[in-house]
Design a protein around this motif. Sequence first.
Motif, PDB file in Angstrom:
ATOM      1  N   GLU A 175      20.138  -0.589  42.162  1.00  0.00           N
ATOM      2  CA  GLU A 175      21.386  -0.273  41.471  1.00  0.00           C
ATOM      3  C   GLU A 175      22.618  -0.850  42.151  1.00  0.00           C
ATOM      4  O   GLU A 175      23.645  -1.017  41.510  1.00  0.00           O
ATOM      5  N   SER A 200      14.931   4.440  39.504  1.00  0.00           N
ATOM      6  CA  SER A 200      16.213   4.440  38.786  1.00  0.00           C
ATOM      7  C   SER A 200      16.032   4.906  37.349  1.00  0.00           C
ATOM      8  O   SER A 200      16.849   5.670  36.826  1.00  0.00           O
ATOM      9  N   GLU A 224      17.791   8.133  35.840  1.00  0.00           N
ATOM     10  CA  GLU A 224      18.659   8.006  34.667  1.00  0.00           C
ATOM     11  C   GLU A 224      18.239   8.983  33.569  1.00  0.00           C
ATOM     12  O   GLU A 224      19.081   9.628  32.935  1.00  0.00           O
TER      13      GLU A 224
END
Length: 121
Positions: free
Chosen positions: A35, A88, A92
């Motif tokens: 990220e 990630s 999310e």
Amino acid sequence: MASSEPAMLTALQNAINKEEEIVVPLWNPHRVFSEMDLKYLEDPKNLFGDAEKIHHATRQDFSNDFPEVNQWFKNWKMSDEQIGELMSYVNEAEENGQEAIAGAEKWVEENKELINEWLEK
């Protein structure tokens, strides 16, 4: 300064937003590497040790009872970047009020070629 992982990641994001220098004790694999544009500091004295690996373990005779699944385990390989990306996606999903599995399913859908490599005999 000791703190929780969420506090550390918040401090990291705030420093990046302000273009300030910051040092955090992260590890790989970790989702933030997929990220954010992060750099490792040099460790000439190897204070943090060598890289570690993730392994799987099964019960005795598992390979005889489940040869196909055993082969899948042998084929399973993921880079730190791939693991970080998967993490990630899971994060999310959770941040959007979904179950973690929704993020994992999205990652699998977008990485079918890699998944198919694992499923080869």
